[in-house]
Design an enzyme around this catalytic site. Structure first.
Site, short mmCIF file in Angstrom:
data_model
loop_
_atom_site.label_atom_id
_atom_site.label_comp_id
_atom_site.label_asym_id
_atom_site.label_seq_id
_atom_site.Cartn_x
_atom_site.Cartn_y
_atom_site.Cartn_z
N TYR A 162 0.83 -1.20 0.00
CA TYR A 162 0.00 0.00 0.00
C TYR A 162 0.87 1.26 0.00
O TYR A 162 0.62 2.21 -0.75
CB TYR A 162 -0.88 -0.07 1.25
CG TYR A 162 -1.85 1.06 1.48
CD1 TYR A 162 -3.03 1.15 0.75
CD2 TYR A 162 -1.61 2.00 2.48
CE1 TYR A 162 -3.94 2.18 1.00
CE2 TYR A 162 -2.51 3.01 2.74
CZ TYR A 162 -3.67 3.11 2.00
OH TYR A 162 -4.57 4.12 2.26
N LYS A 182 0.85 4.21 -2.78
CA LYS A 182 0.41 5.55 -2.38
C LYS A 182 1.46 6.60 -2.72
O LYS A 182 1.12 7.70 -3.15
CB LYS A 182 0.09 5.57 -0.88
CG LYS A 182 -1.24 4.89 -0.55
CD LYS A 182 -2.35 5.46 -1.40
CE LYS A 182 -3.74 5.23 -0.86
NZ LYS A 182 -4.78 5.63 -1.84
P1 NAI Z 1 -13.45 3.12 1.94
O1 NAI Z 1 -13.13 1.63 1.90
O2 NAI Z 1 -14.51 3.54 2.90
O3 NAI Z 1 -13.82 3.57 0.53
C1 NAI Z 1 -13.15 3.10 -0.59
C2 NAI Z 1 -14.16 2.83 -1.67
O4 NAI Z 1 -13.51 2.45 -2.87
C3 NAI Z 1 -15.11 1.70 -1.34
O5 NAI Z 1 -16.42 2.14 -1.41
C4 NAI Z 1 -14.81 0.62 -2.36
O6 NAI Z 1 -15.94 -0.11 -2.79
C5 NAI Z 1 -14.26 1.43 -3.50
N1 NAI Z 1 -13.42 0.63 -4.37
C6 NAI Z 1 -12.48 -0.28 -4.03
N2 NAI Z 1 -11.95 -0.81 -5.13
C7 NAI Z 1 -12.51 -0.19 -6.20
C8 NAI Z 1 -12.37 -0.29 -7.60
N3 NAI Z 1 -11.45 -1.13 -8.12
N4 NAI Z 1 -13.08 0.49 -8.39
C9 NAI Z 1 -14.00 1.35 -7.87
N5 NAI Z 1 -14.20 1.47 -6.56
C10 NAI Z 1 -13.48 0.71 -5.73
O7 NAI Z 1 -12.11 3.84 2.25
P2 NAI Z 1 -11.80 5.38 2.68
O8 NAI Z 1 -11.24 5.34 4.01
O9 NAI Z 1 -12.92 6.23 2.38
O10 NAI Z 1 -10.62 5.71 1.73
C11 NAI Z 1 -10.73 6.49 0.59
C12 NAI Z 1 -9.34 6.70 0.02
O11 NAI Z 1 -8.55 7.38 0.99
C13 NAI Z 1 -8.60 5.43 -0.29
O12 NAI Z 1 -7.82 5.62 -1.45
C14 NAI Z 1 -7.71 5.24 0.90
O13 NAI Z 1 -6.56 4.48 0.59
C15 NAI Z 1 -7.38 6.66 1.24
N6 NAI Z 1 -6.95 6.87 2.60
C16 NAI Z 1 -7.83 6.81 3.64
C17 NAI Z 1 -7.39 7.04 4.93
C18 NAI Z 1 -8.34 7.07 6.04
O14 NAI Z 1 -7.92 7.45 7.15
N7 NAI Z 1 -9.57 6.74 5.81
C19 NAI Z 1 -5.97 7.24 5.24
C20 NAI Z 1 -5.14 7.36 4.09
C21 NAI Z 1 -5.63 7.16 2.81
#
Ligand code: NAI
Length: 717
Positions: free
Chosen positions: A162, A166
């Site tokens: 990851y 990133k």
């Molecule tokens: P989340 O899991 O709640 O949302 C991610 C969404 O992406 C999900 O709804 C999932 O269905 C969708 N997804 C996964 N694979 C996919 C694909 N191949 N095509 C289309 N949609 C797909 O996660 P969150 O926390 O909202 O994270 C959002 C972004 O922020 C991610 O890129 C994550 O890595 C990043 N991030 C989040 C952090 C946090 O504290 N929540 C920290 C650092 C980065």
């Protein structure tokens, strides 16, 4: 005015939940048409469902917003953009947000763990963005967000796959920011912290609750607004706090020595310096390191600089004939248009002469030849070097041909805080005769702060002009090719000819040599106050303040104060001062001795004897060997005996004292103060003085010839 997204079409990937959902709602609320993309996968990328995206679309529509759903994986980038085009006819904003986790300690990371993460985060963002790129380019508007993570910036246990993906996104964004800039496509990166189903797996529940996705979304909205000019930025954002990140670089250390191979041992020995973040710089683009590498003298480090003081540079020689004199005169703007200039432009002219300021040309090899870089203890980044000030003094008019030898010494190194100043003293000889003295003040940007002294008694200080309006003003235009012509006199720095090199130095175009403006100003004074007679020229001092562009006009303002002419030079078109604190010292029109010599006391000869005394201290034993005689001097003023001196080069290591010799001097000379000065300045031939009765000699007259050895270097004063 609130920020509206009316008319804008926004794609948010992975918007079925978490932070993405928040973005979609926020954009829609402000009028954007939103494509809510979500594959509906589980956190590890498994499964597929349209429910997640549909639910968010419904929420938006329920509030009167515009939204459509897309259920494709980001790996089908084209399809996502096609949905936007089909539904709304354009694409303005792409927020790459979709993501999954497959945390494993590194040893247990499988190929699939690695590949899936790279595919969704890095490859997915690439494919979606590429599909949108040309549409944005054509409409000359686009805003792109990449979602990085603290895990990528700092590393995090169990997230090797990851972290790599990133930080890969940051690299992608850096380049898109550059490629997109001219099309008004901006690309920024965020590293969010928010409570979501992804973080639930790694954070305690109460912390997750305080990190609401709605504290991240406003930053993304701002970065995606047309008003926002931010491009290529990296932001950490969470819990209502936002910070920006950038790179820092140590001053570094030049480990490679001239003509020596680079060894790991010297890296080990200087490791602390290489890694010392004191006075770190903040590089923002790739040019700076490349530039440093190209010039092979990377960073500056000055703590050992004081060792350099007193070091002599290898002597340089300069052979020239009338061609160089004429080329130089043309370089500093002389022209056959002015009949007065012919004596400097035509070798057949009965008074053919070399311009006095040619004295910097014959001496500059010590600077140009890279001599400074060979001085131990002096590490300089030559890309950071500016010519700060110049002093030139002539002891006799320059010859129009011959061979001159220059000896340069590091007179001092000063710490000016923002930079270091190196004072380089250069004595130039024709045979054994001292012809001129130059002091180059070189400013090395960014090399200060080593705790050195700020000023030096060895420096020739610039002097402000009188407060009244100038006594004379001369305006003279430089030509478009002035720098191209001037450089042929030996200053080959590409800064003055190569536009791309000038750009690297932060200039819009190649700039004129400071010493070229210096030459202009000096000849303005020579014409205005000395009848273009080079023998009247004694010295010049200038401080270089601002650059002149070839083609601009120089305005030299002059104030005459006795034999000193204060000058200030401006660019006429901009009124900017380019040479400041400057002055030219002339010899009096009568051919009398330089008036400033009389400042020390009633007799001008006092200073000469003081200098002779210093020489005897330095090289007395050598002189005793060569001369082996005692000289008595009687200096007269207005026909009366005014002072007596004894130069004893017979006993011990030699001595000088004021007063008669206790025994019988081998030879005693009587001469007036004025004639003495004429003789030591080479204006009066001693033999002629003797035969005309100006110089009276008692004792062994043959010995007086040996006086030459002592007096010759008088000009070193
Ligand atoms: P989340 O899991 O709640 O949302 C991610 C969404 O992406 C999900 O709804 C999932 O269905 C969708 N997804 C996964 N694979 C996919 C694909 N191949 N095509 C289309 N949609 C797909 O996660 P969150 O926390 O909202 O994270 C959002 C972004 O922020 C991610 O890129 C994550 O890595 C990043 N991030 C989040 C952090 C946090 O504290 N929540 C920290 C650092 C980065």
């Amino acid at each position: 005015m609130s920020l509206s997204f009316e008319g804008r079409v926004v794609l948010v990937t992975g918007a079925g939940g978490g932070i993405g959902r928040e973005y979609a709602l926020a954009f829609a609320e402000r009028g954007a048409s939103v494509i809510v993309n979500d594959l509906g996968a589980d956190t590890k990328g498994g499964g597929k469902s349209s429910a997640a995206a549909d639910k968010v679309v419904e929420e938006i529509r329920a509030k009167g917003g515009k939204a459509v759903a897309n259920y494709d994986s980001v790996e089908d980038g084209e399809k996502l953009i096609q949905t936007a085009l089909d539904a709304f006819g354009r694409i303005d904003v792409v927020v790459n947000n979709a993501g999954i986790l497959r945390d494993r300690s590194f040893a247990r990371t499988s190929d699939l763990d690695w590949d899936l993460i790279q595919r969704v985060h890095l490859r997915g963002s690439f494919l979606v963005t590429r599909a949108a790129w040309n549409h944005m380019k054509n409409q000359k508007f686009g805003r792109i967000i990449m979602t990085a993570s603290a895990a990528g910036i700092y590393g995090n246990f169990g997230q090797a796959n990851y972290s790599a993906a990133k930080l890969g996104l940051l690299g992608l964004a850096n380049t898109l920011a550059i490629e997109g800039r001219k099309y008004n496509i901006h690309c920024n990166t965020i590293a969010p912290v928010a409570g979501s189903r992804l973080t639930e797996t790694v954070m305690p529940p109460d912390l997750v609750a305080s990190l609401k996705p709605e504290y991240v979304a406003p930053l993304v909205l701002w970065l995606c607004h047309e008003q926002c000019q931010e491009n290529g930025g990296l932001f950490e954002v969470g819990a209502g706090w936002i910070g920006k990140l950038r790179w820092e670089r140590t001053q570094g250390y030049i480990v490679r020595q001239r003509n020596q191979s680079m060894k790991p041992e010297s890296i080990r020995d200087h490791w602390e310096k290489i890694c010392d973040f004191t006075d770190a710089t903040k590089p923002a683009n790739i040019q700076v390191p490349l530039h440093g590498v190209l010039t092979l003298s990377v960073f500056s480090y000055f703590s050992s600089q004081t060792k350099a003081v007193g070091q002599k540079l290898p002597p340089t020689t300069f052979s020239f004939n009338h061609t160089q004199c004429i080329l130089y005169a043309l370089g500093v703007g002389m022209s056959t248009k002015d009949p007065d200039h012919l004596r400097f432009l035509y070798e057949g002219h009965p008074d053919f002469s070399c311009l006095p300021t040619f004295g910097v040309i014959s001496s500059q090899a010590a600077m140009m030849g890279g001599g400074l870089s060979s001085v131990p203890g002096l590490n300089i980044d030559f890309t950071q070097v500016l010519h700060g000030e110049q002093y030139l003094e002539l002891y006799k008019p320059l010859p129009t041909s011959g061979k001159l030898t220059s000896e340069a010494t590091i007179a001092d190194v000063l710490d000016k805080g923002s930079g270091a100043v190196i004072l380089l003293d250069v004595n130039t000889y024709s045979g054994n005769e001292l012809v001129c003295y130059n002091q180059f003040s070189v400013f090395v940007v960014g090399a200060g702060g080593f705790g050195g002294k700020r000023s030096s008694e060895k420096a020739k200080p610039p002097l402000p002009p009188p407060k009244r309006s100038p006594d004379a003003v001369v305006i003279d235009s430089t030509t478009r090719d002035q720098a191209a012509l001037y450089r042929l006199s030996g200053d080959w720095n590409p800064l003055h000819i190569d536009p791309s090199f000038a750009a690297m130095g932060g200039f819009k175009a190649p700039i004129l040599h400071g010493l070229c403006s210096f030459g202009f100003a000096a000849r303005h004074v020579l014409k205005q106050f000395a009848d273009n007679d080079p023998s009247r020229f004694k010295a010049i001092k200038v401080r270089f303040v601002k650059p002149v562009m070839p083609g601009q006009s120089l305005q030299t303002e002059m104030w005459k104060e006795g034999n000193r002419v204060h000058i200030q030079c401006k660019v006429k078109e901009t009124d900017a001062v380019v040479l400041a604190g400057a002055y030219v010292d002339l010899h009096g029109a009568s051919g009398a001795s330089p008036e400033n010599l009389s400042q020390g006391g009633g007799l001008q000869s006092e200073l000469v004897f003081a200098e002779i005394g210093r020489r005897i201290k330095d090289v007395g034993s050598e002189l005793v060997k060569k001369v082996n005689a005692v000289f008595g001097w009687e200096i007269t003023k207005d026909g009366k005996k005014a002072a007596q001196w004894t130069i004893d080069l017979k006993s011990g290591s030699g001595s000088l004292h004021k007063g008669p010799y206790s025994g019988k001097a081998d030879v005693t000379m009587t001469v007036s103060d004025e004639d003495f000065m004429e003789v030591v300045q080479g204006k009066l031939n001693p033999q002629k003085a003797f035969f005309s009765g100006k110089l009276k000699v008692r004792g062994n007259i043959m010995l007086s010839q040996k006086l030459e050895v002592i007096l010759k270097d008088y000009a070193k004063l």
